[in-house]
Design a protein around this motif. Sequence first.
Motif: not given
Length: 288
Positions: A148-158
């Motif tokens: 939830a803290a990430l602005p955009e999950p798609a493409g983000a590194p785990l």
Amino acid sequence: MSGYDAVVLAGGAARRLAGVDKPGLLVAGVSLLDRVLAAAAGAERIVVAGPRRNTRREVVWVREDPPGGGPVAALAAALPLVRAETVVLLAADLPFVPAALIDRLVAALEPAADRGGECAGAVAVDADGRDQILLAAYRTAALRAGVAALPEPAGAPLRRVVEPLALRRIRADSDAVFDCDTWADVRGARARSGRMDTAPTRRDMTGLEEWTEAVKQELGIELDVDIAALLDMTRVAAHNVQRPAAPLTSFLVGYAAASRGGGAAAVAEALRQARELAERAGAEPGAR
């Protein structure tokens, strides 16, 4: 030990495997995905993020948004389906991960193990000290907060989700953390499982194995192909009859095996018969 759910990430593009369906690749006759599902059999619920496939165990399917959006997008899609307070996160390409290791990871999150302060996860660590974040148990709430803290999950590194967490590290042996990222890895897994009966004798056998796997995936075939035997049969047919006999005979062998019920035994018998016929053709008077 408290109950747990499992999330298996099975939606990668497998670019280093020519784009084949990596979780569907067979090792000792069992798909990589089914091997991971067997290791996670102790889970109360297993959620698989990726394209729907046939599996030996009942699972809950979910698709990341967008499809192919990466591990965090897959995790974001799967977490709403998780019910347990602990979730085991697994890659779908771990052919030898043992259930005992998963149990150890989950147990490391038990209150009795938290004497040094509560941790948010327990990750397997390989012999070089590297964290295997896709072979780990996490507190479900911690993962949800990280995503939830990430602005955009798609493409983000785990790792952006996992690295801020307080983690306990569990040493694992080389087989447990072995994954299949390349064709060499796949061949290594098959060799370790005892299903590689003959080593390639020519440099181009590697390319043929890769092409065979790609064709099997495209046609939806689950069959261990004895490439050496097939090539030997076509060599004899081309030499003793004429060159076009090789692909024609290969087609007829496949058709015959299918008409006899399919499977490795049917293929082997059809290959044997065709090879012997080609040998007899070469022994006849006037044969070239």
